[in-house]
Design an enzyme around this catalytic site. Sequence first.
Site, PDB file in Angstrom:
ATOM      1  N   GLU A 128      53.693 -32.593  21.120  1.00 22.71           N
ATOM      2  CA  GLU A 128      54.893 -32.053  21.764  1.00 22.71           C
ATOM      3  C   GLU A 128      55.243 -32.785  23.046  1.00 22.71           C
ATOM      4  O   GLU A 128      56.403 -33.070  23.326  1.00 22.71           O
ATOM      5  CB  GLU A 128      54.724 -30.571  22.098  1.00 22.71           C
ATOM      6  CG  GLU A 128      54.820 -29.646  20.909  1.00 22.71           C
ATOM      7  CD  GLU A 128      53.598 -29.744  20.034  1.00 22.71           C
ATOM      8  OE1 GLU A 128      52.551 -30.175  20.531  1.00 22.71           O
ATOM      9  OE2 GLU A 128      53.709 -29.394  18.849  1.00 22.71           O
ATOM     10  N   HIS A 217      53.083 -17.369  17.679  1.00 15.49           N
ATOM     11  CA  HIS A 217      54.320 -17.700  17.003  1.00 15.49           C
ATOM     12  C   HIS A 217      55.433 -16.727  17.359  1.00 15.49           C
ATOM     13  O   HIS A 217      56.482 -16.781  16.770  1.00 15.49           O
ATOM     14  CB  HIS A 217      54.117 -17.703  15.479  1.00 15.49           C
ATOM     15  CG  HIS A 217      53.176 -18.763  15.013  1.00 15.49           C
ATOM     16  ND1 HIS A 217      51.827 -18.649  15.131  1.00 15.49           N
ATOM     17  CD2 HIS A 217      53.400 -19.970  14.474  1.00 15.49           C
ATOM     18  CE1 HIS A 217      51.252 -19.738  14.653  1.00 15.49           C
ATOM     19  NE2 HIS A 217      52.181 -20.558  14.258  1.00 15.49           N
TER      20      HIS A 217
END
Lengths: 413, 316
Positions: A128, A217
């Site tokens: 990322e 999540h």
Amino acid sequence: MTRPPLHHHLVVNTGKCLYNSALYRAYSSHPPSARLNVPIDYATTPILHHTSKSALSNPELSTEARNGTASRQNLFQAVNSALSHALSSDPSVLLFGEDVAFGGVFRCSMNLASEFGSDRVFNTPLSEQGIVGFAIGAAMEGAKAIAEVQFADYVYPAFDQLVNEAAKVRFRAGTNEGQTCGGLVVRMPTGGVGHGALTHTLSEDADTAVDYYASYHSQSPESLFTHIPGLRVILPRSPAQAKGLLLAAIACPDPCIFLEPKILYRAAVEQVPTEPYTLPISTAEVLKQGTDVTIVSYGAPLYTCSAAIEKAEKDFGCSVELIDLRTIYPWDRQAVMGSVNKTGRAIVVHESMVNAGVGAEVAATIQEGCFLKLEAPVQRVAGWTTHMGLIYERFNIPDVARVYDAIRVALNY
Amino acid sequence: MELGADKLYKGRKIRGFCHLSTGQEAVAVGIEHAISKEDRLITAYRSHGFTHMRGGTIRSIIGELLGRRDGIAHGKGGSMHMYSKSFYGGNGIVGANVPLGTGIAFAQQYGETGNVTINLYGDGAANQGQVHESFNMAKLWNLPVIFGCENNKYGMGTSADRASAMTEYYKRGHYIPGLRVDGMDVLAVFAEVKYGRDFVKKGNGPLVYEYVTYRYAGHSMSDPGIAYRSREELQKNRANDPLTNLKMRLVDWGIMTEDEAKAIEKEVKRIINEEVKQAEQMPAPEATLDILFEDIYVPGSEPAQRRGRTVDETRY
């Protein structure tokens, strides 16, 4: 419109209705006698455009869009349309991220790699920080780099790049040949998946019932990005909004963070104008006019608010105004203060934790600008100060009863 | 156990994420037998096998997956967040556990415990910057850690060669000695980890292992696992199944007969079914805010609305 076969759910429909089982009732769906906390019915909610007439009559649309047609799309399809329009109209637009080429884990980038080529739509390795840094660099060279972070929960390694690089490029080097990374858009799915086992009522798709995600999540990091000068943070509430706001974010000369509520990817379905169009950034929208209480929110909780307002107006005979911030930062202070000056009561609703969330900023601004007009303290209905446990999402995220309760408290103060 | 979980997920009794490690059993089993109970182990999310090896009972693991109160994390963690003594999970963010493991190894060194830390990650995670930061710290300070890349050839749906410029993960440690292990052969894993453990315990510094293995299931339960790999490849690797290989060897070497092996398999199936049944009967946690707030809020400071029941029950 038939759905393409979903990559996600291999669940075999055994034909049994599992929701009658006592075990489910106990902890995963609404209590049997619930009047308020029933699953949101996206097919009838007033927040979505259920007819093309209403979709095309939005005054914020361009004339081409308003004179065009509309089609029924869900959130990921609307995002896909927006990305497709952007890629086809501007050769400097790039889209990349983890697993983006095959269509993405939420299908937002379906068919884009095959249509626009793998030199513009491509996969990145699992890094990322690298992805966002790379996007910033490309944007500095003029590309419209759309970086996708697979889940908002994964953005944290990239936080340094966003705070120390993206937000500061223009500040530190803007006078040097106008250096900027304004073409940057970082897209990420955010938020939890709401309460109840079923969050939409399309009966032909038993296998699209929503799963629970766990603490990695379901996070909503939007407020963290509002504490850095230099980034725009945008969070759409619906497919039509997402298409317009995403195209606006891509065109925007500032680096933007575009958060997509993952619960709405398949659940929220509405008529979306077919032509490309942009919607104004940093402008809030009043979804419903009212005179007694103002509710300010953004993203998925708006549906919860709408359901609560419906019940509250019937039960208390009041009139509630609902505002969607749309852009969390820089946000439309004038619209919110104008509304609260009219009603005198305010409630802010969001999914993320209450402490120092967006609600805190909105509440502080309201008390600063509307103090003498306030009839009740500004309330915040938000997530509790705890992480998202596996099956406790429905207890953490504000539900209809909590918003209803807040309206009651505001009215009776 | 993994197949039991698979069935429960397909029956929608397990929800959320579930990452199965069928096919990768040799790594967990081999490692566990080569280390002591006090040695530390940390891995990422494909961790059910490791949880069991490190002391979690089958029923507590399945119970956790089902979200039951008696699950190993009281039903709050789910698939990716199971912990036990000397086992640090169970981490959802890819690569994030590697610096943690390095820190754990440092603590062993500082406390002179003599324990070795097994620090695992996958082929996708090998591209994370924090993994390389950990390599550097471990070598610089001579930490007692065996890094291990479980290379199952795919990072979710992306094959290793499309995500990594170099796929010889045991060499990624650069200045750290590395060893590639056949991750489908439990005896090889056992022997090599034992060797590595002795090496590290003697104070020779860290090692980087690569366990070459394969997963039969998809990345998680929402991934059928066939979109990005061919059936021939899957079948070829199924033929190289670690459990079958071990069985064949034991029979070939005369340690047990074919029938004894079959009897063991039957017994295992029976135990698993029994444990799953027990787990399914475990009570679900109460649908109250109490459980959400326990261990988090100082008692007495929980939000005012809760009276042990949810708002819609007390008032409306």
